[in-house]
Scaffold this motif. Structure first.
Motif, PDB file in Angstrom:
ATOM      1  N   SER A  32      54.229  29.277  32.430  1.00  0.00           N
ATOM      2  CA  SER A  32      54.839  29.698  31.172  1.00  0.00           C
ATOM      3  C   SER A  32      55.379  31.120  31.335  1.00  0.00           C
ATOM      4  CB  SER A  32      53.794  29.653  30.049  1.00  0.00           C
ATOM      5  OG  SER A  32      52.816  30.648  30.252  1.00  0.00           O
ATOM      6  N   PRO A  33      56.205  31.577  30.402  1.00  0.00           N
ATOM      7  CA  PRO A  33      56.696  32.968  30.501  1.00  0.00           C
ATOM      8  C   PRO A  33      55.563  33.992  30.533  1.00  0.00           C
ATOM      9  CG  PRO A  33      58.016  31.745  28.928  1.00  0.00           C
ATOM     10  CD  PRO A  33      56.886  30.847  29.318  1.00  0.00           C
ATOM     11  N   ARG A  34      54.508  33.738  29.766  1.00  0.00           N
ATOM     12  CA  ARG A  34      53.368  34.663  29.773  1.00  0.00           C
ATOM     13  C   ARG A  34      52.683  34.660  31.145  1.00  0.00           C
ATOM     14  NH1 ARG A  34      47.628  34.173  27.087  1.00  0.00           N
ATOM     15  NH2 ARG A  34      47.036  36.358  27.127  1.00  0.00           N
ATOM     16  N   GLY A  35      52.554  33.484  31.751  1.00  0.00           N
ATOM     17  CA  GLY A  35      51.955  33.390  33.079  1.00  0.00           C
ATOM     18  C   GLY A  35      52.770  34.110  34.136  1.00  0.00           C
ATOM     19  N   TRP A  36      54.096  33.958  34.070  1.00  0.00           N
ATOM     20  CA  TRP A  36      54.970  34.671  34.999  1.00  0.00           C
ATOM     21  C   TRP A  36      54.874  36.180  34.799  1.00  0.00           C
ATOM     22  CZ3 TRP A  36      57.157  33.591  39.382  1.00  0.00           C
ATOM     23  CH2 TRP A  36      57.409  32.271  39.724  1.00  0.00           C
ATOM     24  N   PHE A  37      54.817  36.619  33.536  1.00  0.00           N
ATOM     25  CA  PHE A  37      54.711  38.054  33.250  1.00  0.00           C
ATOM     26  C   PHE A  37      53.418  38.620  33.832  1.00  0.00           C
ATOM     27  CE2 PHE A  37      53.161  41.473  30.490  1.00  0.00           C
ATOM     28  CZ  PHE A  37      54.169  42.395  30.691  1.00  0.00           C
ATOM     29  N   ARG A  38      52.303  37.922  33.612  1.00  0.00           N
ATOM     30  CA  ARG A  38      51.014  38.392  34.131  1.00  0.00           C
ATOM     31  C   ARG A  38      51.014  38.398  35.660  1.00  0.00           C
ATOM     32  NH1 ARG A  38      45.918  35.858  31.641  1.00  0.00           N
ATOM     33  NH2 ARG A  38      45.090  37.653  32.717  1.00  0.00           N
ATOM     34  N   HIS A  39      51.630  37.395  36.265  1.00  0.00           N
ATOM     35  CA  HIS A  39      51.691  37.318  37.726  1.00  0.00           C
ATOM     36  C   HIS A  39      52.507  38.482  38.301  1.00  0.00           C
ATOM     37  CE1 HIS A  39      51.610  35.403  41.647  1.00  0.00           C
ATOM     38  NE2 HIS A  39      52.928  35.542  41.724  1.00  0.00           N
ATOM     39  N   VAL A  40      53.675  38.723  37.730  1.00  0.00           N
ATOM     40  CA  VAL A  40      54.525  39.820  38.212  1.00  0.00           C
ATOM     41  C   VAL A  40      53.849  41.166  37.975  1.00  0.00           C
ATOM     42  CG1 VAL A  40      56.721  41.005  37.807  1.00  0.00           C
ATOM     43  CG2 VAL A  40      56.671  38.522  38.019  1.00  0.00           C
ATOM     44  N   LEU A  41      53.205  41.329  36.834  1.00  0.00           N
ATOM     45  CA  LEU A  41      52.501  42.579  36.537  1.00  0.00           C
ATOM     46  C   LEU A  41      51.345  42.789  37.511  1.00  0.00           C
ATOM     47  CD1 LEU A  41      52.333  44.973  34.577  1.00  0.00           C
ATOM     48  CD2 LEU A  41      50.746  43.600  33.217  1.00  0.00           C
ATOM     49  N   ARG A  42      50.602  41.742  37.803  1.00  0.00           N
ATOM     50  CA  ARG A  42      49.486  41.849  38.752  1.00  0.00           C
ATOM     51  C   ARG A  42      49.993  42.217  40.134  1.00  0.00           C
ATOM     52  NH1 ARG A  42      46.369  38.258  42.159  1.00  0.00           N
ATOM     53  NH2 ARG A  42      44.223  38.992  42.213  1.00  0.00           N
ATOM     54  N   MET A  43      51.077  41.585  40.557  1.00  0.00           N
ATOM     55  CA  MET A  43      51.638  41.908  41.871  1.00  0.00           C
ATOM     56  C   MET A  43      52.126  43.355  41.926  1.00  0.00           C
ATOM     57  SD  MET A  43      51.394  39.294  43.872  1.00  0.00           S
ATOM     58  CE  MET A  43      52.625  39.547  45.118  1.00  0.00           C
ATOM     59  N   ALA A  44      52.765  43.825  40.868  1.00  0.00           N
ATOM     60  CA  ALA A  44      53.259  45.204  40.839  1.00  0.00           C
ATOM     61  C   ALA A  44      52.096  46.195  40.895  1.00  0.00           C
ATOM     62  CB  ALA A  44      54.099  45.433  39.585  1.00  0.00           C
ATOM     63  N   VAL A  45      51.025  45.912  40.178  1.00  0.00           N
ATOM     64  CA  VAL A  45      49.867  46.801  40.197  1.00  0.00           C
ATOM     65  C   VAL A  45      49.213  46.806  41.580  1.00  0.00           C
ATOM     66  CG1 VAL A  45      47.529  47.095  39.267  1.00  0.00           C
ATOM     67  CG2 VAL A  45      49.427  46.713  37.725  1.00  0.00           C
ATOM     68  N   LEU A  46      49.097  45.632  42.209  1.00  0.00           N
ATOM     69  CA  LEU A  46      48.522  45.580  43.553  1.00  0.00           C
ATOM     70  C   LEU A  46      49.366  46.346  44.566  1.00  0.00           C
ATOM     71  CD1 LEU A  46      47.223  41.920  43.867  1.00  0.00           C
ATOM     72  CD2 LEU A  46      45.886  44.013  43.880  1.00  0.00           C
ATOM     73  N   VAL A  47      50.671  46.217  44.468  1.00  0.00           N
ATOM     74  CA  VAL A  47      51.548  46.965  45.380  1.00  0.00           C
ATOM     75  C   VAL A  47      51.416  48.467  45.130  1.00  0.00           C
ATOM     76  CG1 VAL A  47      53.976  47.428  45.927  1.00  0.00           C
ATOM     77  CG2 VAL A  47      53.157  45.080  45.793  1.00  0.00           C
ATOM     78  N   ALA A  48      51.348  48.872  43.868  1.00  0.00           N
ATOM     79  CA  ALA A  48      51.198  50.301  43.546  1.00  0.00           C
ATOM     80  C   ALA A  48      49.868  50.845  44.056  1.00  0.00           C
ATOM     81  CB  ALA A  48      51.318  50.513  42.044  1.00  0.00           C
ATOM     82  N   ILE A  49      48.784  50.090  43.899  1.00  0.00           N
ATOM     83  CA  ILE A  49      47.478  50.543  44.384  1.00  0.00           C
ATOM     84  C   ILE A  49      47.482  50.654  45.901  1.00  0.00           C
ATOM     85  CG2 ILE A  49      45.069  49.826  44.666  1.00  0.00           C
ATOM     86  CD1 ILE A  49      45.232  48.708  41.801  1.00  0.00           C
TER      87      ILE A  49
END
Length: 99
Positions: A32-49
């Motif tokens: 769902s759009p919410r699932g994609w948003f959470r996935h992209v946000l999680r990936m961005a946070v992991l890359v930033a960390i």
């Protein structure tokens, strides 16, 4: 001594971030759009960390010199390592499980 502790915490954060990035899938389980948003946000946070932990390891003067900053880095690195879906220390101590 705080420089060494900060470097160890940055290494733990870097190793955990890399292990978590290795275990992520390119597509989320919830499409769902919410699932994609959470996935992209999680990936961005992991890359930033992972990137910021690498910078802390490579540039020693960027590490915190205050005891409170070092304690904060250690707490965040430990929390992230505990929350990892497939912790890196399992790979180090037991190796990858056979399929």
């Amino acid at each position: 001594m705080t420089q060494l502790i900060s470097a160890v915490a940055a290494f733990v954060a870097l190793a955990t971030g890399m292990a978590m990035l290795h275990d992520t899938t390119p597509r989320p389980a919830d499409t769902s759009p919410r699932g994609w948003f959470r996935h992209v946000l999680r990936m961005a946070v992991l890359v930033a960390i992972t990137a910021s932990a690498g910078v802390l390891l490579l540039i020693p003067r960027m590490r915190g010199t205050s005891l409170y900053e070092v304690a904060f880095h250690c707490a965040l690195a430990a929390f992230m390592a505990i929350q990892a879906p497939c912790p890196w220390w399992r790979y180090v101590t037991q190796g990858r499980a056979a399929p």
